[in-house]
Design an enzyme around this catalytic site. Structure first.
Site, PDB file in Angstrom:
ATOM      1  N   TYR A  39       0.768   1.561  -8.063  1.00  9.30           N
ATOM      2  CA  TYR A  39      -0.362   1.000  -7.031  1.00  9.30           C
ATOM      3  C   TYR A  39      -1.657   0.550  -7.528  1.00  9.30           C
ATOM      4  O   TYR A  39      -2.123  -0.657  -7.278  1.00  9.30           O
ATOM      5  CB  TYR A  39      -0.254   1.719  -5.835  1.00  9.30           C
ATOM      6  CG  TYR A  39      -1.270   1.568  -4.909  1.00  9.30           C
ATOM      7  CD1 TYR A  39      -1.308   0.403  -4.032  1.00  9.30           C
ATOM      8  CD2 TYR A  39      -2.637   2.274  -4.615  1.00  9.30           C
ATOM      9  CE1 TYR A  39      -2.242  -0.131  -3.232  1.00  9.30           C
ATOM     10  CE2 TYR A  39      -3.409   1.995  -3.801  1.00  9.30           C
ATOM     11  CZ  TYR A  39      -3.384   0.667  -3.268  1.00  9.30           C
ATOM     12  OH  TYR A  39      -4.206   0.366  -2.148  1.00  9.30           O
ATOM     13  N   TRP A  52      -9.947   5.894   1.076  1.00 10.80           N
ATOM     14  CA  TRP A  52      -9.619   6.881   2.140  1.00 10.80           C
ATOM     15  C   TRP A  52      -9.774   6.263   3.539  1.00 10.80           C
ATOM     16  O   TRP A  52     -10.627   6.643   4.172  1.00 10.80           O
ATOM     17  CB  TRP A  52     -10.418   8.153   1.930  1.00 10.80           C
ATOM     18  CG  TRP A  52     -10.211   9.018   0.579  1.00 10.80           C
ATOM     19  CD1 TRP A  52      -9.645   8.495  -0.315  1.00 10.80           C
ATOM     20  CD2 TRP A  52     -10.361  10.334   0.593  1.00 10.80           C
ATOM     21  NE1 TRP A  52      -9.419   9.493  -1.297  1.00 10.80           N
ATOM     22  CE2 TRP A  52      -9.998  10.850  -0.721  1.00 10.80           C
ATOM     23  CE3 TRP A  52     -10.962  11.270   1.430  1.00 10.80           C
ATOM     24  CZ2 TRP A  52     -10.104  12.265  -1.125  1.00 10.80           C
ATOM     25  CZ3 TRP A  52     -11.198  12.668   0.873  1.00 10.80           C
ATOM     26  CH2 TRP A  52     -10.468  12.902  -0.248  1.00 10.80           C
ATOM     27  N   LYS A  80      -3.302  -3.124  -8.208  1.00  9.38           N
ATOM     28  CA  LYS A  80      -4.359  -3.717  -7.589  1.00  9.38           C
ATOM     29  C   LYS A  80      -5.671  -3.881  -8.603  1.00  9.38           C
ATOM     30  O   LYS A  80      -6.410  -4.994  -8.314  1.00  9.38           O
ATOM     31  CB  LYS A  80      -4.979  -2.333  -6.690  1.00  9.38           C
ATOM     32  CG  LYS A  80      -4.210  -2.415  -5.508  1.00  9.38           C
ATOM     33  CD  LYS A  80      -4.293  -3.670  -4.350  1.00  9.38           C
ATOM     34  CE  LYS A  80      -5.499  -3.547  -3.748  1.00  9.38           C
ATOM     35  NZ  LYS A  80      -5.691  -4.492  -2.707  1.00  9.38           N
ATOM     36  N   THR A 104       0.853  -1.228  -0.005  1.00  6.78           N
ATOM     37  CA  THR A 104       0.185   0.020   0.050  1.00  6.78           C
ATOM     38  C   THR A 104       0.827   1.230   0.082  1.00  6.78           C
ATOM     39  O   THR A 104       0.170   2.442   0.092  1.00  6.78           O
ATOM     40  CB  THR A 104      -0.969  -0.107   1.179  1.00  6.78           C
ATOM     41  OG1 THR A 104      -0.076   0.051   2.451  1.00  6.78           O
ATOM     42  CG2 THR A 104      -1.935  -1.203   0.903  1.00  6.78           C
ATOM     43  N   THR A 164      -9.268  -1.039  -4.368  1.00  8.48           N
ATOM     44  CA  THR A 164      -9.193   0.565  -4.098  1.00  8.48           C
ATOM     45  C   THR A 164      -9.586   1.118  -5.239  1.00  8.48           C
ATOM     46  O   THR A 164     -10.129   0.888  -6.210  1.00  8.48           O
ATOM     47  CB  THR A 164      -7.743   0.866  -3.930  1.00  8.48           C
ATOM     48  OG1 THR A 164      -7.458   2.175  -3.931  1.00  8.48           O
ATOM     49  CG2 THR A 164      -7.108   0.376  -5.040  1.00  8.48           C
TER      50      THR A 164
END
Length: 294
Positions: free
Chosen positions: A126, A151, A130, A63, A102
């Site tokens: 990232y 978030w 994902k 992450t 995400t």
């Protein structure tokens, strides 16, 4: 219901464990390093077999958004190959799977809230890793539930709410971007959403609900709005506060591009699983109260 969640120290894993302390019908088994290491796919099978779960939650991931730009291979190893290994073993065991993803799978250029049907177009390593993980999971475990969130904050680990409170301990002013919008999400609400999804899977079967869903806190905010609310709550509880200066994203450059719009439409999840997270302000208040020691 016995849930195995990958990763021991992540915000969602710790929140699931917290939820289990309040619910006698819920048992959570955190599975992480060294027993399960996403960088070593061979470790996944034995760890999940030993957990003997009714549901597997694939929460562990790489992450470090900016660092991923320099560690592309590692990000893909964990977020794609590692996620695939978890999904493959879940499928082999015949166990339902919820895989966490995400908002970064989107480019953030849409006006309004993203639905599950919107085109994915990640702008960072990232986000791309994902998204590839989502594809691999669906390929080897077609009955999986993909759960995109955004978030995330909680009393645990590293997150925006904790960072702002920590900055207010040493600074009179903080600069926060006001042109990135999203739906702040309390990790404990994600845990509650996972529980609701797990119960529905048990009742209706994984085939009936498989697919991609969005789940976030209700409402919308900019990072500036979140900071203002954090300090408003902190002030009420006698915690640290600072003056918040609104700035543009261009004034705070980062190695990885952040989506300007991370707002996710969660109506599909609410319709299918019967749960919707409360307004983000209520959850921020709860977390700030805990963090300042009241």
């Amino acid at each position: 219901m016995r849930i195995a969640v990958t990763g021991k120290s992540g915000q969602v894993a710790l929140s699931l464990q917290r939820l289990a302390q309040e619910d006698p019908d819920l048992e959570v088994v955190p599975v992480g390093r060294p027993k399960l290491d996403l960088a070593v796919p061979a470790s996944v099978a034995s760890a999940l077999q030993e957990a003997s779960p009714d549901l597997i939650v694939s929460a562990a991931a790489y992450t470090a958004v900016d660092q991923a730009e320099d560690e592309r291979e590692l990000a893909y190893a964990l977020n794609s190959a590692g996620a695939e290994a978890v999904a493959r073993e879940a499928g082999r065991l015949g166990v339902p799977l919820i895989h966490l993803s995400t908002d970064y799978v989107f480019d953030g250029r849409k006006d309004g809230f993203y639905t599950e049907a919107d085109t994915t177009r990640p702008r960072s390593v990232y986000g791309a890793s994902k998204l590839e993980g989502e594809k691999q999971v669906q390929a080897v475990h077609p009955r999986a539930v993909i759960l995109r969130t955004a978030w995330v904050y909680s009393p645990y680990g590293k997150n925006f709410v904790k960072t702002m409170l920590a900055l207010a301990e040493t600074r009179d002013e903080v600069n926060v971007v006001c042109d990135q919008w999203g739906c702040p999400t309390y990790a404990l609400e994600i845990a509650r959403g996972i529980k609701a999804a797990g119960q529905r899977i048990k009742e209706a079967g994984a085939d009936a609900v498989a697919g991609t869903y969005h789940f976030t806190g209700s409402g919308q905010a900019s990072w500036y709005d979140v900071t203002e609310e954090v300090f408003r709550c902190s002030s009420a509880y006698g915690g640290p506060v600072a003056t918040v200066n609104a700035i543009q994203s261009s004034q705070f450059p980062t190695k990885a591009e952040r989506p300007r719009n991370s707002r996710l439409d969660c109506s599909k999840f609410a319709d299918v699983f019967g749960y919707r997270a409360p307004d983000w302000r209520l959850s921020v208040k709860e977390v700030v109260r805990e963090l300042v020691g009241l």
